[in-house]
Design a protein around this motif. Structure first.
Motif, PDB file in Angstrom:
ATOM      1  N   UNK A  70     -34.421  36.391  31.983  1.00 63.11           N
ATOM      2  CA  UNK A  70     -35.497  37.093  32.683  1.00 63.11           C
ATOM      3  C   UNK A  70     -35.770  38.488  32.132  1.00 63.11           C
ATOM      4  N   UNK A  71     -34.745  39.343  32.114  1.00 66.05           N
ATOM      5  CA  UNK A  71     -34.964  40.730  31.694  1.00 66.05           C
ATOM      6  C   UNK A  71     -35.334  40.796  30.212  1.00 66.05           C
ATOM      7  N   UNK A  72     -34.570  40.092  29.381  1.00 71.66           N
ATOM      8  CA  UNK A  72     -34.893  40.070  27.948  1.00 71.66           C
ATOM      9  C   UNK A  72     -36.037  39.113  27.640  1.00 71.66           C
ATOM     10  N   UNK A  73     -36.304  38.168  28.559  1.00 70.34           N
ATOM     11  CA  UNK A  73     -37.479  37.310  28.433  1.00 70.34           C
ATOM     12  C   UNK A  73     -37.304  36.044  27.639  1.00 70.34           C
ATOM     13  N   UNK A  74     -36.036  35.615  27.378  1.00 70.73           N
ATOM     14  CA  UNK A  74     -35.852  34.384  26.598  1.00 70.73           C
ATOM     15  C   UNK A  74     -36.459  33.179  27.314  1.00 70.73           C
ATOM     16  N   UNK A  75     -36.461  33.208  28.657  1.00 77.05           N
ATOM     17  CA  UNK A  75     -37.010  32.092  29.424  1.00 77.05           C
ATOM     18  C   UNK A  75     -38.504  31.930  29.223  1.00 77.05           C
ATOM     19  N   UNK A  76     -39.184  32.964  28.707  1.00 73.29           N
ATOM     20  CA  UNK A  76     -40.619  32.881  28.455  1.00 73.29           C
ATOM     21  C   UNK A  76     -40.917  32.743  26.969  1.00 73.29           C
ATOM     22  N   UNK A  77     -39.898  32.414  26.199  1.00 80.35           N
ATOM     23  CA  UNK A  77     -40.050  32.292  24.749  1.00 80.35           C
ATOM     24  C   UNK A  77     -41.108  31.242  24.400  1.00 80.35           C
ATOM     25  N   UNK A  78     -42.019  31.628  23.527  1.00 82.90           N
ATOM     26  CA  UNK A  78     -43.077  30.757  23.010  1.00 82.90           C
ATOM     27  C   UNK A  78     -44.158  30.428  24.025  1.00 82.90           C
ATOM     28  N   UNK A  79     -44.113  31.048  25.214  1.00 87.21           N
ATOM     29  CA  UNK A  79     -45.170  30.826  26.183  1.00 87.21           C
ATOM     30  C   UNK A  79     -46.241  31.897  25.980  1.00 87.21           C
ATOM     31  N   UNK A  80     -47.503  31.476  25.919  1.00 85.42           N
ATOM     32  CA  UNK A  80     -48.554  32.453  25.646  1.00 85.42           C
ATOM     33  C   UNK A  80     -49.673  32.429  26.663  1.00 85.42           C
ATOM     34  N   UNK A  81     -49.506  31.646  27.753  1.00 79.72           N
ATOM     35  CA  UNK A  81     -50.633  31.487  28.660  1.00 79.72           C
ATOM     36  C   UNK A  81     -50.667  32.559  29.732  1.00 79.72           C
ATOM     37  N   UNK A  82     -49.489  32.810  30.496  1.00 80.81           N
ATOM     38  CA  UNK A  82     -49.534  33.688  31.650  1.00 80.81           C
ATOM     39  C   UNK A  82     -48.988  35.082  31.398  1.00 80.81           C
ATOM     40  N   UNK A  83     -48.615  35.382  30.125  1.00 80.61           N
ATOM     41  CA  UNK A  83     -48.104  36.709  29.823  1.00 80.61           C
ATOM     42  C   UNK A  83     -48.851  37.303  28.630  1.00 80.61           C
ATOM     43  N   UNK A 262     -54.984  42.428  30.752  1.00 75.84           N
ATOM     44  CA  UNK A 262     -54.354  42.663  29.454  1.00 75.84           C
ATOM     45  C   UNK A 262     -55.093  43.790  28.749  1.00 75.84           C
ATOM     46  N   UNK A 263     -54.318  44.746  28.244  1.00 74.91           N
ATOM     47  CA  UNK A 263     -54.879  45.864  27.495  1.00 74.91           C
ATOM     48  C   UNK A 263     -54.550  45.741  26.010  1.00 74.91           C
ATOM     49  N   UNK A 264     -54.241  44.541  25.581  1.00 74.11           N
ATOM     50  CA  UNK A 264     -53.848  44.319  24.192  1.00 74.11           C
ATOM     51  C   UNK A 264     -52.424  43.809  24.137  1.00 74.11           C
ATOM     52  N   UNK A 265     -51.974  43.480  22.928  1.00 73.09           N
ATOM     53  CA  UNK A 265     -50.654  42.860  22.815  1.00 73.09           C
ATOM     54  C   UNK A 265     -49.521  43.852  22.599  1.00 73.09           C
ATOM     55  N   UNK A 266     -49.790  45.146  22.762  1.00 71.66           N
ATOM     56  CA  UNK A 266     -48.738  46.130  22.553  1.00 71.66           C
ATOM     57  C   UNK A 266     -48.004  46.496  23.834  1.00 71.66           C
ATOM     58  N   UNK A 267     -48.614  46.203  24.986  1.00 75.67           N
ATOM     59  CA  UNK A 267     -47.952  46.494  26.257  1.00 75.67           C
ATOM     60  C   UNK A 267     -48.026  45.250  27.138  1.00 75.67           C
ATOM     61  N   UNK A 268     -47.107  45.103  28.092  1.00 75.91           N
ATOM     62  CA  UNK A 268     -47.129  43.926  28.970  1.00 75.91           C
ATOM     63  C   UNK A 268     -48.385  43.917  29.834  1.00 75.91           C
ATOM     64  N   UNK A 269     -48.812  42.742  30.299  1.00 77.59           N
ATOM     65  CA  UNK A 269     -49.968  42.678  31.192  1.00 77.59           C
ATOM     66  C   UNK A 269     -49.676  43.362  32.519  1.00 77.59           C
ATOM     67  N   UNK A 270     -50.720  43.810  33.173  1.00 75.69           N
ATOM     68  CA  UNK A 270     -50.588  44.493  34.464  1.00 75.69           C
ATOM     69  C   UNK A 270     -51.085  43.552  35.543  1.00 75.69           C
ATOM     70  N   UNK A 271     -50.198  43.105  36.421  1.00 74.48           N
ATOM     71  CA  UNK A 271     -50.576  42.165  37.471  1.00 74.48           C
ATOM     72  C   UNK A 271     -51.271  42.900  38.609  1.00 74.48           C
ATOM     73  N   UNK A 272     -52.408  42.360  39.012  1.00 76.06           N
ATOM     74  CA  UNK A 272     -53.173  42.936  40.111  1.00 76.06           C
ATOM     75  C   UNK A 272     -52.724  42.351  41.436  1.00 76.06           C
TER      76      UNK A 272
END
Length: 286
Positions: A70-83, A262-272
């Motif tokens: 979770x913290x390092x994000x391995x569980x989201x590896x290769x996922x590109x839809x919701x992040x 999303x403000x680009x791929x340099x920072x994480x998305x901001x959830x509203x």
């Protein structure tokens, strides 16, 4: 099935198996770090913290797992839809914040053999820039947290009903709404089961970002190929194993789940707002 040996300990077997599988993934992720890790640098230290030990208690195992997945994000590896989003080519509206709406099927409505259907729709916020005008030459003001909070409250009022996300029916028809000046780039579409569903969702999105909805800009394509179900899609054989064949644009009721910018791929998305409570939004839910 062979009988288990006398005195077999299920918990000990579980922990041993979990440790082996967990450490296998950790070692693969940290393949540039020798051994089990050490305190010589950031990555060696992280590997040391993530690797499971035989004498770990349940709390230690949970912390290592949470750190890695979770913290390092391995569980989201290769996922590109919701992040975030990945584009082969930047659209002409690049440089403006991108607002995403996430919809998915209720777990209880999904067939046991299939994962819940998930769709996503986005629009560019053309009234704002991702960064300040001094940095990119844009005449549009940089979006602020206050702007995003205002949009989040609009979404909460429009896409939630009775403290639940609104629903629409997805199907085999593609509804595209093209209005680049207001953030709807060409080639962006939403799968629907009827034109009315497409009109409803696009109208709501336009209301959220305060731009006019023009019905003549909506094009609905109705393919000759009908939607398929799990049963009609059938099974296929891959490497000698029967697996479920992919469905073609199945009909399903999808519910609004979350929205983020999303403000680009340099920072994480901001959830509203996030009705799944997996992410902390700018406005509270419910």
């Amino acid at each position: 099935m062979a009988d288990l040996p006398e005195g077999f300990d299920n918990i000990e077997h579980l922990q041993k198996t979990w440790n082996q599988e967990h450490n296998r993934r950790v070692d693969r992720y940290f393949k540039d770090v020798q051994g089990n890790g050490d305190l010589s640098g950031v990555r060696p230290s992280l590997k040391l913290a993530c690797r499971a030990l035989d004498n770990d208690n349940m709390y230690a195992s949970w912390m290592r797992s949470d750190l890695f997945y979770n913290i390092m994000g391995y569980g989201r590896k290769n996922l590109a839809v919701f992040y975030g989003s990945k584009f082969d080519n930047a659209p002409s509206v690049a440089g403006h914040p991108q607002l995403f709406f996430v919809f998915s099927q209720d777990e209880s409505a999904s067939p046991p053999e299939e994962s819940p259907i998930q769709h996503e729709k986005s629009v560019r916020l053309m009234k704002f820039s991702c960064i300040s005008g001094d940095d990119d030459g844009s005449t549009k003001p940089a979006i602020t947290k206050a702007n995003m909070t205002e949009i989040a409250n609009e979404i909460k009022g429009i896409f939630l009903s009775g403290n639940r996300g609104i629903t629409y029916t997805a199907g085999n028809k593609s509804a595209s709404y093209t209005d680049p000046e207001n953030g709807f780039a060409k080639g962006n579409y939403l799968l629907v089961n009827s034109r009315a569903d497409g009109i409803e969702i696009y109208q709501k999105i336009c209301n959220v970002i305060d731009v006019p909805f023009k019905q003549e800009k909506l094009i609905v394509n109705d393919p000759d190929k009908p939607s398929t179900t799990t049963a009609s899609a059938g099974k296929i054989t891959i490497l000698g194993k029967q697996v479920q064949n992919r469905r073609y644009r199945p009909v399903a009721v999808l519910r609004f789940r979350s929205a983020y910018i999303s403000l680009g791929n340099l920072i994480p998305p901001i959830f509203l707002i996030d009705t799944t409570l997996r992410n902390t939004g700018l406005v509270r839910y419910p």
